[in-house]
Write an enzyme that holds these catalytic residues in place. Sequence first.
Site, PDB file in Angstrom:
ATOM      1  N   ASP A   3       0.850  -1.199   0.000  1.00  0.00           N
ATOM      2  CA  ASP A   3       0.000   0.000   0.000  1.00  0.00           C
ATOM      3  C   ASP A   3       0.884   1.249   0.000  1.00  0.00           C
ATOM      4  O   ASP A   3       2.048   1.192   0.406  1.00  0.00           O
ATOM      5  CB  ASP A   3      -0.891   0.026   1.246  1.00  0.00           C
ATOM      6  CG  ASP A   3      -1.858  -1.140   1.273  1.00  0.00           C
ATOM      7  OD1 ASP A   3      -2.156  -1.696   0.196  1.00  0.00           O
ATOM      8  OD2 ASP A   3      -2.299  -1.504   2.387  1.00  0.00           O
TER       9      ASP A   3
HETATM   10  N1  URA Z   1      -1.153  -5.984   3.788  1.00  0.00           N
HETATM   11  C1  URA Z   1      -1.682  -4.748   3.807  1.00  0.00           C
HETATM   12  O1  URA Z   1      -2.743  -4.543   4.369  1.00  0.00           O
HETATM   13  N2  URA Z   1      -1.008  -3.759   3.197  1.00  0.00           N
HETATM   14  C2  URA Z   1       0.190  -3.924   2.583  1.00  0.00           C
HETATM   15  O2  URA Z   1       0.765  -2.974   2.066  1.00  0.00           O
HETATM   16  C3  URA Z   1       0.734  -5.224   2.580  1.00  0.00           C
HETATM   17  C4  URA Z   1       0.051  -6.238   3.190  1.00  0.00           C
END
Ligand code: URA
Length: 243
Positions: free
Chosen positions: A115
């Site tokens: 993310d």
């Molecule tokens: N899980 C998440 O919620 N976000 C990420 O960036 C990676 C794994």
Amino acid sequence: MSVIMVVFLVTVLPMRLDYFLAHSAGLTRKEAKRLISGGAVTVEGEAKPKANLQLRPDQAVALHGEPVQRPRQRYLMLHKPAGVVCSTDDPEHRTVLDLLPAELRPDLHPAGRLDRDTTGLVLLTSDGQWSHRLTSPNHQCGKRYRVTCTDPVSDEDLQALADGILLRGEDSPTLPAQVEWVNAHTLRLTITEGRYHQVKRMLAACGNKVVGLHREQIGDIVLDADLAPGEYRVLTEDEIAGI
Ligand code: URA
């Protein structure tokens, strides 16, 4: 690391024969070793070379009599800072590719996504088969995260995360995970799937909220402690071969 250095590593440095063969012919290191010891490989016409032979760029390799080309794929690790997106192109935000010199970018893609607000290890490659091994659910490659939450995590929640937990809107629970406390609000969590916002949703299913997420490791590849956020380096032969 400079572009010149990267190109140098990929094309000029001697390379172990089994590594060369694995990456040129799309084999595992084990398969490459078996072919070498079985006599299927020659170097400069010489039969039965050693698997650990340090192959110079000018030496010709053949497999079953057919020439094998030197691999030209690129494999990098990047310490992703917050605010950068894991994509090759984005109209609004800086991408992980924007953190690399332009000469390195062609054909490179991130193997799996984080993310925008997540920090830590991102692997980038031009090798589609290699990134498939990292991201395909069939390969169950572990991804280790350091997860910081607003509320303390209880024993019950820790057990639920480890056993598998039903995420909102889904009908099958997450696969078993490895989980341990760092402190009351912080966990170290290793998952083998890559569901959408998986870690945040796993903690949300426990009634908690993730306020800090940092990826430390993918498979056996650990984020290099020498890399500051935004920096990258070329993967070693062993790191590449371990996936
Ligand atoms: N899980 C998440 O919620 N976000 C990420 O960036 C990676 C794994």
